[in-house]
Scaffold this motif. Structure first.
Motif, mmCIF file in Angstrom:
data_model
loop_
_atom_site.group_PDB
_atom_site.id
_atom_site.type_symbol
_atom_site.label_atom_id
_atom_site.label_comp_id
_atom_site.label_asym_id
_atom_site.label_seq_id
_atom_site.Cartn_x
_atom_site.Cartn_y
_atom_site.Cartn_z
ATOM 1 N N ILE A 97 6.588 -4.493 0.200
ATOM 2 C CA ILE A 97 6.568 -4.253 -1.243
ATOM 3 C C ILE A 97 7.824 -3.475 -1.645
ATOM 4 O O ILE A 97 8.482 -3.806 -2.621
ATOM 5 N N ALA A 98 8.150 -2.452 -0.890
ATOM 6 C CA ALA A 98 9.339 -1.637 -1.145
ATOM 7 C C ALA A 98 10.481 -2.140 -0.259
ATOM 8 O O ALA A 98 10.257 -2.864 0.710
ATOM 9 N N PRO A 109 2.878 2.100 -3.059
ATOM 10 C CA PRO A 109 2.679 1.075 -2.028
ATOM 11 C C PRO A 109 4.006 0.690 -1.372
ATOM 12 O O PRO A 109 5.014 0.506 -2.068
ATOM 13 N N LEU A 110 3.988 0.558 -0.044
ATOM 14 C CA LEU A 110 5.202 0.230 0.708
ATOM 15 C C LEU A 110 5.144 -1.161 1.331
ATOM 16 O O LEU A 110 6.097 -1.912 1.261
ATOM 17 N N LEU A 111 4.033 -1.468 1.991
ATOM 18 C CA LEU A 111 3.896 -2.732 2.678
ATOM 19 C C LEU A 111 2.427 -3.082 2.844
ATOM 20 O O LEU A 111 1.565 -2.217 2.749
ATOM 21 N N LEU A 118 -8.161 -8.770 7.572
ATOM 22 C CA LEU A 118 -8.308 -7.750 6.544
ATOM 23 C C LEU A 118 -6.924 -7.249 6.167
ATOM 24 O O LEU A 118 -6.165 -6.794 7.028
ATOM 25 N N GLU A 119 -6.583 -7.340 4.883
ATOM 26 C CA GLU A 119 -5.291 -6.839 4.414
ATOM 27 C C GLU A 119 -5.422 -5.389 3.963
ATOM 28 O O GLU A 119 -6.400 -5.024 3.307
ATOM 29 N N THR A 120 -4.425 -4.586 4.312
ATOM 30 C CA THR A 120 -4.398 -3.172 3.953
ATOM 31 C C THR A 120 -3.019 -2.831 3.415
ATOM 32 O O THR A 120 -2.003 -3.199 4.010
ATOM 33 N N THR A 121 -2.980 -2.119 2.294
ATOM 34 C CA THR A 121 -1.714 -1.661 1.721
ATOM 35 C C THR A 121 -1.444 -0.252 2.225
ATOM 36 O O THR A 121 -2.288 0.632 2.085
ATOM 37 N N LEU A 122 -0.278 -0.064 2.828
ATOM 38 C CA LEU A 122 0.120 1.274 3.286
ATOM 39 C C LEU A 122 1.012 1.899 2.229
ATOM 40 O O LEU A 122 1.880 1.245 1.656
ATOM 41 N N ARG A 123 0.788 3.191 1.996
ATOM 42 C CA ARG A 123 1.468 3.906 0.914
ATOM 43 C C ARG A 123 2.349 5.031 1.454
ATOM 44 O O ARG A 123 2.140 5.501 2.568
ATOM 45 N N ALA A 131 12.873 4.188 4.983
ATOM 46 C CA ALA A 131 13.502 3.481 6.100
ATOM 47 C C ALA A 131 12.414 2.621 6.731
ATOM 48 O O ALA A 131 11.379 3.147 7.157
ATOM 49 N N LEU A 132 12.615 1.320 6.741
ATOM 50 C CA LEU A 132 11.638 0.401 7.321
ATOM 51 C C LEU A 132 11.964 0.137 8.786
ATOM 52 O O LEU A 132 13.128 -0.023 9.151
ATOM 53 N N HIS A 133 10.932 0.054 9.617
ATOM 54 C CA HIS A 133 11.109 -0.220 11.049
ATOM 55 C C HIS A 133 10.531 -1.584 11.418
ATOM 56 O O HIS A 133 10.492 -1.936 12.597
#
Length: 153
Positions: A97-98, A109-111, A118-123, A131-133
């Motif tokens: 998302i970001a 929300p980031l991803l 089951l989908e989960t949004t991490l914030r 910084a995405l890994h």
């Protein structure tokens, strides 16, 4: 084994030392394995599976999560070890998302990840620079660092 463990939301230095063993691998005496966390030492019995340790201590079983030392030090250098967005379960990144380098605010929300359909949004756990890994479609294990938030100066 030395490194860091996540215990709830706290990350602490860890040293796990094995006691003397018999030729068949059994402990030579009870309480011969030791766990050092944050400068305190306890005799323990434990089981390990990947990045998880189950420790029998004080009559209770505790689940501890191994924290990747590289991710720990990158996050610490970036301003805080509590700014790691870790995977709550094994899965796959469905959508970002970001974007890398974006200013984010706490709770944003980031991803989106998927585990067992089951989908989960991490914030974002804090305000800062993202910084995405991981990338969309990438798999990961439970506890893996997916992103780090670097506080702004």
């Amino acid at each position: 084994m030395q490194g860091y463990l996540r215990i709830g939301e706290t990350i602490a230095p860890l040293a796990l030392s094995k006691g003397p063993r018999l030729s068949d691998g059994r402990l030579a005496s009870l309480g011969a394995d030791w766990l050092d966390i944050g400068g305190r030492r306890w005799p323990i019995a434990y089981a390990r599976d990947g990045d998880r340790l189950w420790v029998h201590l004080g009559g209770h079983i505790h689940e501890l999560v191994w924290v990747d030392p590289v991710a720990f030090h990158e996050a610490a250098a970036a301003g805080g070890i509590n700014n790691i967005v870790a995977a709550p379960m094994p899965g796959v990144v469905v959508r970002l998302i970001a974007t890398e380098g974006q200013d984010v605010t706490e709770g944003e929300p980031l991803l989106v990840i998927e585990s067992m359909k089951l989908e989960t949004t991490l914030r974002a756990p804090a305000d800062g620079i993202l910084a995405l890994h991981v990338a969309a479609g990438q798999g990961f294990d439970r506890g893996a660092p997916l992103a780090t938030i670097t506080p702004k100066d």
